[in-house]
Write a protein that holds these residues in place. Structure first.
Motif, PDB file in Angstrom:
ATOM      1  N   LEU A  28      -8.713  -2.525   2.229  1.00  0.00           N
ATOM      2  CA  LEU A  28      -9.297  -3.788   1.778  1.00  0.00           C
ATOM      3  C   LEU A  28     -10.390  -4.283   2.716  1.00  0.00           C
ATOM      4  CD1 LEU A  28      -6.135  -5.657   0.459  1.00  0.00           C
ATOM      5  CD2 LEU A  28      -7.870  -4.402  -0.854  1.00  0.00           C
ATOM      6  N   ASP A  29     -10.312  -3.923   3.989  1.00  0.00           N
ATOM      7  CA  ASP A  29     -11.360  -4.308   4.933  1.00  0.00           C
ATOM      8  C   ASP A  29     -12.669  -3.614   4.579  1.00  0.00           C
ATOM      9  OD1 ASP A  29     -12.282  -5.666   7.364  1.00  0.00           O
ATOM     10  OD2 ASP A  29     -12.397  -3.647   8.221  1.00  0.00           O
ATOM     11  N   ALA A  30     -12.573  -2.399   4.052  1.00  0.00           N
ATOM     12  CA  ALA A  30     -13.761  -1.629   3.704  1.00  0.00           C
ATOM     13  C   ALA A  30     -14.377  -2.066   2.372  1.00  0.00           C
ATOM     14  CB  ALA A  30     -13.411  -0.143   3.656  1.00  0.00           C
ATOM     15  N   ALA A  31     -13.627  -2.815   1.578  1.00  0.00           N
ATOM     16  CA  ALA A  31     -14.104  -3.251   0.263  1.00  0.00           C
ATOM     17  C   ALA A  31     -13.989  -4.767   0.163  1.00  0.00           C
ATOM     18  CB  ALA A  31     -13.265  -2.595  -0.833  1.00  0.00           C
ATOM     19  N   GLU A  32     -14.826  -5.359  -0.632  1.00  0.00           N
ATOM     20  CA  GLU A  32     -14.716  -6.805  -0.859  1.00  0.00           C
ATOM     21  C   GLU A  32     -13.389  -7.117  -1.541  1.00  0.00           C
ATOM     22  OE1 GLU A  32     -15.695 -10.735  -0.624  1.00  0.00           O
ATOM     23  OE2 GLU A  32     -16.776  -9.059   0.277  1.00  0.00           O
ATOM     24  N   GLU A  33     -13.079  -6.330  -2.559  1.00  0.00           N
ATOM     25  CA  GLU A  33     -11.783  -6.404  -3.223  1.00  0.00           C
ATOM     26  C   GLU A  33     -11.542  -5.078  -3.926  1.00  0.00           C
ATOM     27  OE1 GLU A  33     -11.473  -9.615  -6.065  1.00  0.00           O
ATOM     28  OE2 GLU A  33     -12.944  -8.741  -7.394  1.00  0.00           O
ATOM     29  N   ALA A  34     -10.283  -4.812  -4.246  1.00  0.00           N
ATOM     30  CA  ALA A  34      -9.937  -3.555  -4.896  1.00  0.00           C
ATOM     31  C   ALA A  34      -8.844  -3.807  -5.920  1.00  0.00           C
ATOM     32  CB  ALA A  34      -9.473  -2.522  -3.865  1.00  0.00           C
ATOM     33  N   GLU A  35      -8.920  -3.085  -7.018  1.00  0.00           N
ATOM     34  CA  GLU A  35      -7.927  -3.212  -8.077  1.00  0.00           C
ATOM     35  C   GLU A  35      -6.627  -2.557  -7.617  1.00  0.00           C
ATOM     36  OE1 GLU A  35      -5.620  -2.357 -11.515  1.00  0.00           O
ATOM     37  OE2 GLU A  35      -6.848  -0.741 -10.724  1.00  0.00           O
ATOM     38  N   PHE A  36      -5.512  -3.183  -7.953  1.00  0.00           N
ATOM     39  CA  PHE A  36      -4.188  -2.741  -7.530  1.00  0.00           C
ATOM     40  C   PHE A  36      -3.977  -1.247  -7.784  1.00  0.00           C
ATOM     41  CE2 PHE A  36       0.334  -2.026  -8.035  1.00  0.00           C
ATOM     42  CZ  PHE A  36       0.922  -2.815  -7.057  1.00  0.00           C
ATOM     43  N   GLY A  37      -4.334  -0.784  -8.974  1.00  0.00           N
ATOM     44  CA  GLY A  37      -4.150   0.626  -9.329  1.00  0.00           C
ATOM     45  C   GLY A  37      -4.956   1.558  -8.442  1.00  0.00           C
ATOM     46  N   LEU A  38      -6.164   1.146  -8.076  1.00  0.00           N
ATOM     47  CA  LEU A  38      -6.987   1.951  -7.185  1.00  0.00           C
ATOM     48  C   LEU A  38      -6.339   2.053  -5.810  1.00  0.00           C
ATOM     49  CD1 LEU A  38      -9.915   3.278  -6.644  1.00  0.00           C
ATOM     50  CD2 LEU A  38     -10.257   1.140  -5.423  1.00  0.00           C
ATOM     51  N   VAL A  39      -5.857   0.933  -5.288  1.00  0.00           N
ATOM     52  CA  VAL A  39      -5.178   0.934  -3.987  1.00  0.00           C
ATOM     53  C   VAL A  39      -3.950   1.839  -4.067  1.00  0.00           C
ATOM     54  CG1 VAL A  39      -3.998  -0.485  -2.252  1.00  0.00           C
ATOM     55  CG2 VAL A  39      -6.033  -1.372  -3.418  1.00  0.00           C
ATOM     56  N   GLN A  40      -3.219   1.726  -5.146  1.00  0.00           N
ATOM     57  CA  GLN A  40      -2.022   2.547  -5.344  1.00  0.00           C
ATOM     58  C   GLN A  40      -2.374   4.036  -5.301  1.00  0.00           C
ATOM     59  OE1 GLN A  40      -0.054   1.782  -9.063  1.00  0.00           O
ATOM     60  NE2 GLN A  40       1.452   3.386  -8.749  1.00  0.00           N
ATOM     61  N   ARG A  41      -3.416   4.419  -6.023  1.00  0.00           N
ATOM     62  CA  ARG A  41      -3.816   5.833  -6.051  1.00  0.00           C
ATOM     63  C   ARG A  41      -4.363   6.294  -4.699  1.00  0.00           C
ATOM     64  NH1 ARG A  41      -5.557   3.920 -10.858  1.00  0.00           N
ATOM     65  NH2 ARG A  41      -7.728   3.769 -10.203  1.00  0.00           N
ATOM     66  N   GLN A  42      -5.196   5.483  -4.083  1.00  0.00           N
ATOM     67  CA  GLN A  42      -5.802   5.867  -2.804  1.00  0.00           C
ATOM     68  C   GLN A  42      -4.751   6.076  -1.711  1.00  0.00           C
ATOM     69  OE1 GLN A  42      -9.090   6.451  -1.762  1.00  0.00           O
ATOM     70  NE2 GLN A  42      -9.472   6.565  -3.950  1.00  0.00           N
ATOM     71  N   LEU A  43      -3.718   5.245  -1.729  1.00  0.00           N
ATOM     72  CA  LEU A  43      -2.696   5.316  -0.690  1.00  0.00           C
ATOM     73  C   LEU A  43      -1.488   6.144  -1.116  1.00  0.00           C
ATOM     74  CD1 LEU A  43      -2.844   1.670   0.683  1.00  0.00           C
ATOM     75  CD2 LEU A  43      -4.132   3.683   1.403  1.00  0.00           C
ATOM     76  N   ASN A  44      -1.498   6.630  -2.345  1.00  0.00           N
ATOM     77  CA  ASN A  44      -0.412   7.453  -2.879  1.00  0.00           C
ATOM     78  C   ASN A  44       0.943   6.739  -2.739  1.00  0.00           C
ATOM     79  OD1 ASN A  44       0.583   9.735  -4.181  1.00  0.00           O
ATOM     80  ND2 ASN A  44       1.033  10.779  -2.258  1.00  0.00           N
ATOM     81  N   LEU A  45       0.989   5.502  -3.216  1.00  0.00           N
ATOM     82  CA  LEU A  45       2.208   4.706  -3.182  1.00  0.00           C
ATOM     83  C   LEU A  45       2.671   4.419  -4.602  1.00  0.00           C
ATOM     84  CD1 LEU A  45       1.222   2.017  -0.515  1.00  0.00           C
ATOM     85  CD2 LEU A  45       2.803   3.923  -0.205  1.00  0.00           C
ATOM     86  N   SER A  46       3.958   4.215  -4.761  1.00  0.00           N
ATOM     87  CA  SER A  46       4.453   3.768  -6.060  1.00  0.00           C
ATOM     88  C   SER A  46       4.028   2.313  -6.253  1.00  0.00           C
ATOM     89  CB  SER A  46       5.978   3.876  -6.119  1.00  0.00           C
ATOM     90  OG  SER A  46       6.566   2.935  -5.236  1.00  0.00           O
ATOM     91  N   ALA A  47       4.003   1.880  -7.492  1.00  0.00           N
ATOM     92  CA  ALA A  47       3.638   0.493  -7.775  1.00  0.00           C
ATOM     93  C   ALA A  47       4.605  -0.473  -7.095  1.00  0.00           C
ATOM     94  CB  ALA A  47       3.604   0.246  -9.276  1.00  0.00           C
ATOM     95  N   SER A  48       5.888  -0.136  -7.099  1.00  0.00           N
ATOM     96  CA  SER A  48       6.876  -1.040  -6.488  1.00  0.00           C
ATOM     97  C   SER A  48       6.715  -1.103  -4.973  1.00  0.00           C
ATOM     98  CB  SER A  48       8.301  -0.638  -6.871  1.00  0.00           C
ATOM     99  OG  SER A  48       8.595   0.653  -6.394  1.00  0.00           O
ATOM    100  N   ALA A  49       6.423   0.032  -4.331  1.00  0.00           N
ATOM    101  CA  ALA A  49       6.228   0.020  -2.872  1.00  0.00           C
ATOM    102  C   ALA A  49       4.981  -0.773  -2.510  1.00  0.00           C
ATOM    103  CB  ALA A  49       6.123   1.440  -2.332  1.00  0.00           C
ATOM    104  N   LEU A  50       3.896  -0.554  -3.243  1.00  0.00           N
ATOM    105  CA  LEU A  50       2.666  -1.301  -2.975  1.00  0.00           C
ATOM    106  C   LEU A  50       2.896  -2.787  -3.200  1.00  0.00           C
ATOM    107  CD1 LEU A  50      -0.288  -1.511  -2.247  1.00  0.00           C
ATOM    108  CD2 LEU A  50      -0.848  -0.934  -4.632  1.00  0.00           C
ATOM    109  N   SER A  51       3.565  -3.130  -4.283  1.00  0.00           N
ATOM    110  CA  SER A  51       3.840  -4.530  -4.595  1.00  0.00           C
ATOM    111  C   SER A  51       4.635  -5.198  -3.475  1.00  0.00           C
ATOM    112  CB  SER A  51       4.593  -4.628  -5.912  1.00  0.00           C
ATOM    113  OG  SER A  51       4.855  -5.971  -6.228  1.00  0.00           O
ATOM    114  N   LYS A  52       5.617  -4.498  -2.955  1.00  0.00           N
ATOM    115  CA  LYS A  52       6.441  -5.037  -1.866  1.00  0.00           C
ATOM    116  C   LYS A  52       5.576  -5.342  -0.641  1.00  0.00           C
ATOM    117  CE  LYS A  52      10.051  -3.546   1.308  1.00  0.00           C
ATOM    118  NZ  LYS A  52      10.866  -2.417   1.722  1.00  0.00           N
ATOM    119  N   HIS A  53       4.706  -4.396  -0.257  1.00  0.00           N
ATOM    120  CA  HIS A  53       3.853  -4.607   0.912  1.00  0.00           C
ATOM    121  C   HIS A  53       2.814  -5.696   0.666  1.00  0.00           C
ATOM    122  CE1 HIS A  53       5.613  -1.514   3.361  1.00  0.00           C
ATOM    123  NE2 HIS A  53       5.482  -0.639   2.380  1.00  0.00           N
ATOM    124  N   VAL A  54       2.270  -5.733  -0.535  1.00  0.00           N
ATOM    125  CA  VAL A  54       1.289  -6.771  -0.869  1.00  0.00           C
ATOM    126  C   VAL A  54       1.957  -8.146  -0.820  1.00  0.00           C
ATOM    127  CG1 VAL A  54      -0.126  -7.718  -2.753  1.00  0.00           C
ATOM    128  CG2 VAL A  54      -0.281  -5.286  -2.146  1.00  0.00           C
TER     129      VAL A  54
END
Length: 106
Positions: A28-54
């Motif tokens: 997120l520091d490298a981008a102004e903003e990013a769509e949840f799905g893109l972050v999920q794919r880039q970091l290879n996380l499940s939606a639930s794991a990403l949601s928990k960290h977010v």
């Protein structure tokens, strides 16, 4: 260990330090903003794991979420807040102080 203003480790942030949260902040520091799905794919996380960290980052005031409808689907966009960016950069500075500016030599 002192945590006064002269302490180079004062910026160490346990919220940011968790590996996946650190990776989220870096992306997120490298981008102004990013769509949840893109972050999920880039970091290879499940939606639930990403949601928990977010959620942890949002509760700390480090990430904001914006919801918008795109292609008839609701999307969630993530961005670092000013406080989140400062915490991330402070944490990086503390890590550099731990390992030294050049990092370890092999």
């Amino acid at each position: 260990m002192s945590t006064g203003p002269a302490d180079p480790l004062a910026g160490f942030d346990t919220t940011v330090h968790a590996p996946n949260r650190l990776r989220i902040c870096a992306l997120l520091d490298a981008a102004e903003e990013a769509e949840f799905g893109l972050v999920q794919r880039q970091l290879n996380l499940s939606a639930s794991a990403l949601s928990k960290h977010v959620t942890v980052l949002t509760d700390a005031g480090y990430v904001e979420q914006r919801k918008a409808v795109r292609d008839t689907r609701q999307r969630v966009w993530l961005r670092l807040t000013r406080e989140g960016r400062a915490a991330y950069h402070g944490h990086l500075a503390a890590l550099r102080a731990i390992v030294g500016e050049q990092g370890p030599t092999l």
